[in-house]
Design a protein around this motif. Structure first.
Motif: not given
Length: 586
Positions: A63-64, A104-108, A155-156
C-alpha cells in the motif's frame, strides 16, 4: 530538490505506512476520511518527492508503494509548477530500474508504476535535451524486459500497452490540441513498430507449445493480445468516436501499415490463435479480428481487397465449422460483431465473388437461425446478426455481380426464425416469470427496424407466414374469450403472441421502399393491415372488462408505421392497400 538526493526521513515512514493502512484497509469511514485528508496534505508538501522515494525504497507494505506511485503520477501531471525536465528523466529511469529489479511486486503496484511511466512519457513527448527527444525511446526502454524472464516480459509488454492506451485517451487537464499533437506524433513515430513487435511476439508464442497451465505464460499471452488490440483500436485520425457506435466505424489504418495487412500471415495469426488457445482468451483474439476486418477500404486496391476478404471469409468459415468455443457468451458476442463487419466494410458484390461464398452464407444462415431460436442466450449479440442480414437484404437491389447471392433462399429462414422464436418465447416467459423483452421498448424497436428490411426480402414468404401465424393466434384468442373456462394464462399467452405479431406487421409495412415496391406487395400489406384492424375491433370491445397495455402499445406502433407509409402524400400509391382492406371489411 533532486530526485537522487536521499533525505533522512525515516521518522515519517511509520506514520505514512499507518496512513496507507487506514486508507486502504479500514472499514471505519471517519478514519478513512482522516487518512485521506492527511495524505492529500502529504501530496502537496514540498518534500513529497523524497518521501515517495523513501516509501518505494524502504516501505514494508504494498500500500505504501501504491501511494508513492500514485503521488508521483499526480506530481508529474500537474500543469501548475511542473517538475523540471531533469527530475522527470530521473523519475522515469528510476521507475524502469525499480520494475526491472522487482518483477514480483503486487499487481496493483506494478500497474501504478507503469501508469506513472506512461504519464511521464506522454506529457514529455516533445521535451528535448541536447536536440534529442528524451521520452520517445519507448521500445529501447522495454527491450531489456523482453530479453529477460517471463515476468519481465509481461512488465515490458504491459508498459507498451498502457502507454498506447494513455496516449490514445484525452484527459481534461490538458488542451485537446496538445493531446492530438502527441497522439499523431506517437502514431507516426512508434505505433507501427509497437504493433509489429506485438505480432512478432505473438507469432513466437504461438510457434512454441505454450504451457497454458503456467500462470506466467498465461499472463504474457493476455498482455500481448491487449497490446495488439490497443494498437488496432488507436484513434488514428483523431475522430474520438463514441465506443457505443464503434460498429459503424472504419479503422483508419495509416498507409505506412499496408505491408502488415497485405501479408496474409497477419490475419492468419489471429485465426490460428483462436483455434489453439483456451476459450477464455478467445474474446480478445476475436476483438483484434473485428478491428482487422474493419480496416479502411482505400488501404487496398480492388485485387488486394478481394484477396484480403477471401482470407477473412475462410477464417470465418473455419470458426463456423468448429463452433465449440462459441458456447462462451463473450466469444459468441465478439464473433457476432465480426460477422456484422463482413457487410459493413465490404459490398455484397465483393462477397459473392469469394470462392467459398455459397458454403459460408449457408453456415452464417444456420448460425443465425440457431442463435435466434435460443433467444435467451446473449440477447445483446442478436443486434449484430440482424445488422448483417439487414445490410445484406438492403444491398440486393443494387448488386451487379453475376454470381448468385442466394439471399432469396436464406433471408426468409432468418425472418421465420426471428418471428417464430419470439412467439415461442411468450409461454416460457410467462410460465417461468422471466424478464419480458417487450418491456425493453428500445431494444424491440431496434430489432424491428432491422427486421423491417430483412422481412421485405422475398416479401410474399414473410407475408404468408405472418398471415398464417396471425390467423392461428387470433382464432385461438377469440375462442378463449368466448369460453367461460379459459385460463388467464392461456389468454395472456395469446395476447403476448398477438402483441409480437402486431409489432412485426407494423415493422414490415414500415420497411416498404417505394421504388422497389409492387402492386402485389401493396396488396399483401392490405392483407396484414385488415387483420390488425379486426383485432383492434375485438380488443376495443373488451376495454370495459380488461385491456392489455403491451398489445395497445403494439397497436400504436403499427399505426405509426402505417401512417408513415400509406397516409398523406402516398395516398395515390396506396390504392391496392385500401382495396385489400375494403374487401376484408365488406
Amino acid at each position: 530538490m533532486s530526485w537522487s538526493v536521499f533525505l533522512p526521513l525515516h521518522k515519517h515512514l511509520a506514520q505514512l505506512e499507518n496512513l496507507c493502512k487506514q486508507l486502504y484497509e479500514t472499514t471505519d469511514t471517519a478514519t478513512r476520511l482522516q487518512a485521506e485528508k492527511a495524505l492529500v496534505e502529504f501530496t502537496n508538501s514540498p518534500d513529497c518527492l523524497s518521501k515517495c522515494q523513501l516509501l518505494l525504497e524502504r516501505g514494508s507494505s504494498s500500500y505504501s508503494q501504491l501511494l508513492a506511485a500514485t503521488c508521483l503520477t499526480k506530481l508529474v501531471s500537474r500543469t501548475n509548477n511542473p517538475l523540471p525536465l531533469e527530475q522527470r528523466i530521473d523519475i522515469r529511469n528510476y521507475v524502469l530500474n525499480y520494475l526491472a529489479t522487482r518483477p514480483k511486486l503486487a499487481t496493483f503496484v506494478t500497474q501504478a508504476l507503469i501508469q506513472l511511466y506512461a504519464r511521464i512519457t506522454k506529457l514529455g513527448w516533445f521535451d528535448c535535451q541536447k536536440d534529442e527527444y528524451v521520452f520517445r525511446n519507448v521500445i529501447t526502454d522495454v527491450t531489456r524486459f523482453l530479453q529477460d524472464s517471463v515476468e519481465h516480459c509481461i512488465i515490458g509488454v504491459t508498459i507498451l500497452s498502457q502507454l498506447t492506451n494513455e496516449i490514445n485517451q484525452a484527459d481534461t487537464t490538458h488542451p485537446l490540441t496538445k493531446h492530438r499533437k502527441i497522439a499523431s506524433s506517437f502514431r507516426d513515430s512508434s505505433l507501427f513498430d509497437i504493433f509489429t513487435l506485438s505480432c512478432n511476439l505473438l507469432k513466437q508464442a504461438s510457434g512454441k507449445n505454450l504451457n497454458l497451465n503456467d500462470e506466467s505464460q498465461h499472463g504474457l499471452l493476455m498482455q500481448l493480445l491487449k497490446l495488439t488490440h490497443n494498437c488496432l483500436n488507436f484513434d488514428f485520425i483523431g475522430t474520438s468516436t463514441d465506443e457505443s457506435s464503434d460498429d459503424l466505424c472504419t479503422v483508419q489504418i495509416p498507409t505506412s501499415w499496408r505491408s502488415a495487412f497485405l501479408d496474409s500471415s497477419t490475419l492468419q495469426l489471429f485465426f490460428d490463435l483462436y483455434h489453439s488457445i483456451p476459450p477464455s482468451f478467445s474474446p480478445l483474439v476475436l476483438s483484434c479480428l473485428v478491428q482487422i476486418a474493419s480496416v479502411r477500404r482505400s488501404l487496398f486496391n480492388n485485387a488486394e481487397r478481394a484477396k484480403f476478404l477471401s482470407h477473412l471469409v475462410d477464417g470465418v468459415k473455419r470458426i463456423l465449422e468448429n463452433p465449440q468455443s462459441l458456447s462462451d457468451p463473450n466469444n459468441y458476442h465478439e464473433f457476432c460483431r465480426l460477422l456484422a463487419r463482413l457487410k459493413s466494410n465490404y459490398q455484397l458484390g465483393e462477397l459473392v465473388k469469394v470462392e467459398n461464398y455459397p458454403e459460408v452464407i449457408r453456415l452464417i444462415a444456420n448460425f443465425t437461425v440457431t442463435s435466434l431460436q435460443h433467444w435467451e442466450f446473449a440477447p445483446n449479440s442478436v443486434h449484430y446478426l440482424l445488422s448483417l442480414w439487414q445490410r445484406l437484404a438492403a444491398s440486393v437491389p443494387y448488386v451487379k455481380a453475376t454470381e448468385p447471392h442466394m439471399l432469396e433462399t436464406y433471408t426468409p429462414e432468418v425472418t421465420k426464425a426471428y418471428i417464430t422464436s419470439r412467439l415461442e418465447s411468450v409461454h416460457i416467459i410467462l410460465r417461468d416469470g422471466l424478464e419480458d423483452p417487450l418491456d425493453d421498448t428500445g431494444l424491440v424497436q431496434q430489432q424491428l427496424d432491422q427486421l423491417s428490411t430483412i422481412g421485405r426480402c422475398e416479401y410474399e414468404k414473410t407475408c404468408a407466414l405472418l398471415v398464417q401465424l396471425f390467423d392461428q393466434s387470433a382464432q385461438s384468442y377469440q375462442e378463449l374469450l368466448q369460453s367461460a373456462t379459459a385460463s388467464p394464462m392461456d389468454v395472456a399467452v395469446q395476447e403476448g403472441r398477438l402483441t409480437w405479431l402486431v409489432y412485426i406487421i407494423g415493422a414490415v409495412i414500415g420497411g416498404r421502399v417505394s421504388f422497389a415496391s409492387t402492386d402485389e406487395q401493396d396488396a399483401m400489406d392490405g392483407e396484414l393491415v385488415c387483420r390488425v384492424l379486426q383485432l383492434m375491433n375485438l380488443t376495443d370491445s373488451r376495454l370495459a372488462q380488461a385491456g392489455n397495455e403491451k398489445l395497445e402499445l403494439a397497436m400504436l406502433s403499427f399505426f405509426e408505421q402505417f401512417r408513415k407509409i400509406y397516409i398523406g402524400d402516398q395516398v395515390q400509391k396506396s390504392s391496392k392497400v385500401i382495396m385489400g382492406i375494403s374487401l376484408h371489411q365488406n
